[in-house]
Design an enzyme around this catalytic site. Structure first.
Site, short mmCIF file in Angstrom:
data_model
loop_
_atom_site.label_atom_id
_atom_site.label_comp_id
_atom_site.label_asym_id
_atom_site.label_seq_id
_atom_site.Cartn_x
_atom_site.Cartn_y
_atom_site.Cartn_z
N HIS A 11 -27.22 -2.75 32.83
CA HIS A 11 -28.55 -2.21 32.52
C HIS A 11 -29.50 -2.61 33.66
O HIS A 11 -30.41 -3.40 33.48
CB HIS A 11 -29.02 -2.77 31.17
CG HIS A 11 -30.16 -2.01 30.56
ND1 HIS A 11 -30.68 -0.86 31.10
CD2 HIS A 11 -30.87 -2.24 29.41
CE1 HIS A 11 -31.66 -0.43 30.34
NE2 HIS A 11 -31.81 -1.24 29.31
N CYS A 26 -34.72 -8.14 26.17
CA CYS A 26 -34.87 -6.73 26.58
C CYS A 26 -35.40 -5.87 25.45
O CYS A 26 -36.00 -4.82 25.70
CB CYS A 26 -33.55 -6.19 27.11
SG CYS A 26 -32.20 -6.35 25.92
N ARG A 86 -41.16 -2.19 32.36
CA ARG A 86 -40.17 -1.12 32.52
C ARG A 86 -40.84 0.07 33.20
O ARG A 86 -40.28 0.72 34.07
CB ARG A 86 -39.62 -0.67 31.16
CG ARG A 86 -38.84 -1.73 30.37
CD ARG A 86 -37.55 -2.11 31.08
NE ARG A 86 -36.70 -0.97 31.34
CZ ARG A 86 -35.84 -0.43 30.48
NH1 ARG A 86 -35.69 -0.96 29.29
NH2 ARG A 86 -35.09 0.61 30.83
N ARG A 125 -27.78 7.43 30.13
CA ARG A 125 -27.42 6.32 29.23
C ARG A 125 -26.15 6.73 28.49
O ARG A 125 -26.13 7.73 27.78
CB ARG A 125 -28.55 6.04 28.24
CG ARG A 125 -28.16 5.05 27.16
CD ARG A 125 -29.34 4.56 26.36
NE ARG A 125 -30.13 3.60 27.09
CZ ARG A 125 -30.93 2.68 26.54
NH1 ARG A 125 -31.05 2.59 25.23
NH2 ARG A 125 -31.61 1.84 27.28
N GLN A 179 -33.51 -2.43 33.38
CA GLN A 179 -34.11 -3.51 32.60
C GLN A 179 -34.31 -4.74 33.48
O GLN A 179 -35.34 -5.42 33.42
CB GLN A 179 -33.21 -3.85 31.41
CG GLN A 179 -33.70 -5.00 30.58
CD GLN A 179 -34.97 -4.69 29.81
OE1 GLN A 179 -35.05 -3.69 29.11
NE2 GLN A 179 -35.98 -5.55 29.92
N ASP A 220 -30.28 -11.36 24.07
CA ASP A 220 -30.12 -9.95 23.70
C ASP A 220 -29.33 -9.93 22.39
O ASP A 220 -28.79 -10.97 21.98
CB ASP A 220 -29.34 -9.23 24.84
CG ASP A 220 -29.15 -7.73 24.58
OD1 ASP A 220 -29.89 -7.16 23.76
OD2 ASP A 220 -28.25 -7.14 25.21
N1 NVA Z 1 -27.00 -4.89 24.92
C1 NVA Z 1 -27.86 -3.92 24.26
C2 NVA Z 1 -29.06 -3.63 25.11
C3 NVA Z 1 -30.04 -2.69 24.48
C4 NVA Z 1 -31.22 -2.42 25.37
C5 NVA Z 1 -27.07 -2.67 23.97
O1 NVA Z 1 -26.32 -2.22 24.86
O2 NVA Z 1 -27.17 -2.13 22.87
N1 CP Z 2 -34.51 -2.45 26.48
C1 CP Z 2 -34.16 -1.18 26.32
O1 CP Z 2 -33.44 -0.58 27.12
O2 CP Z 2 -34.69 -0.59 25.20
P1 CP Z 2 -34.33 0.84 24.63
O3 CP Z 2 -32.92 0.79 24.11
O4 CP Z 2 -35.34 1.08 23.54
O5 CP Z 2 -34.45 1.86 25.74
#
Ligand code: NVA
Ligand code: CP
Length: 306
Positions: free
Chosen positions: A129, A263, A291, A102, A132, A223
């Protein structure tokens, strides 16, 4: 279908339609208990951003498969002190069997993957992502029985979720509509890739018209309006994004059978009202659970133990 064994998952577009459906099939069989898979491999989690769901669901998935997990959070490794990705990749490659990353730039996981032999899984970048979306598709399939021909509407920021959803929906024959402010449209290259995947089969619509996008839709998705790394813009974005809030009025426009996905984490009363998030059409807790099942299936297939 080409085997997933040893493959990277850096983008939703790395999968073929048949491969997505095969992951969903195995995930459903694992969830119901019809299929048990065992492996003794080691998964590394190299995370440079916060995570609850992805971190815990990947860890539990690997433990349930009989494997081990190493937390390689940037703050406890030399990654946080700036060791180059190309060095980290070649070192971790010698220890691990698979790594989920990540980070911020998509380029970084692509570089890592080009320097490591082991499979690399995108656990969220600024661009995508995909894990997800595998869970999202599993949730939609559970609700409607099939995916082909359904319509998903994404409202809000044209971000990583919008991108992977566009690609994922196009792959499985779903129509996808993305409604966002003009300043926050999805990446043009991803839109073009989704349109190419969709071909003549389904529609990929990008619009500023939230009402038009919601009309008759089967899945309404949203989101956060400011993603990780954009926190300083969160307040100034609110007025611009307000017309894209998922609320009771939007749900009135959707198909009567429509479900709501997010998500998570959610900002109640910003991108989604508390009423809708906690309402009868919400499937967000099943989505979060999925997930685990989707990633367990993905790991089994990537490790070649399915
Ligand atoms: N768009 C959000 C998704 C979090 C799971 C982010 O990147 O922070
Ligand atoms: N939806 C998702 O990826 O959640 P987290 O940021 O908690 O991993």
């Amino acid at each position: 279908m080409k085997s997933l064994k040893g493959r990277d998952l850096l983008s939703m577009a790395d999968l073929s339609p048949e491969e997505v459906l095969a992951i969903l099939r195995l995930a459903a069989d694992m969830k119901s208990g019809d299929t048990h898979v065992r492996c003794e491999r080691v998964l590394g989690l190299l995370f440079q951003k916060a995570s609850t769901r992805t971190r815990v669901s990947f860890s539990v998935a690997m433990y349930q498969l009989g494997g081990q997990v190493l937390d390689l959070n940037a703050s406890v490794t030399q990654v946080g002190r700036g060791e180059p990705t190309i060095d980290t990749a070649r070192v971790l490659d010698r220890y691990l069997d698979v790594v989920a990353i990540r980070t911020f730039e998509q380029k970084e996981i692509e570089t890592f993957a080009s320097y490591a032999e082991i499979p690399v899984i995108n656990a969220l970048t600024d661009l995508e992502h995909p894990c997800q979306v595998l869970a999202d598709l599993l949730t939609i399939q559970e609700e409607f029985g099939a995916l082909n021909g359904l319509t998903l509407t994404y409202m809000g920021d044209g971000n990583n979720m919008a991108h992977s959803l566009m690609l994922g929906c196009a792959l499985v024959g779903m129509n996808v509509r993305v409604a966002c402010p003009a300043e926050f449209m999805p990446d043009a290259a991803v839109v073009a890739a989704a349109q190419k995947l969709a071909g003549d089969r389904t529609d990929v619509l990008i619009t500023q018209d939230a009402q038009l996008a919601a009309k008759g839709s089967h899945v309404v998705y949203t989101d956060v309006w400011a993603s990780m790394g954009q926190e300083s813009e969160a307040q100034s974005r609110v007025p611009l994004f307000q017309p894209y809030q998922v609320n009771a009025e939007v749900m009135e426009l959707a198909d009567p059978s429509a479900i709501v996905l997010h998500c998570l984490p959610a900002h109640r009363e910003e991108e989604i009202t508390d009423e809708v998030l906690e309402g009868e059409q919400s499937r967000v807790w099943d989505e979060a659970e999925n997930r685990l099942h989707a990633q367990k299936a993905l790991l089994a297939m990537i490790l070649g133990v399915d």
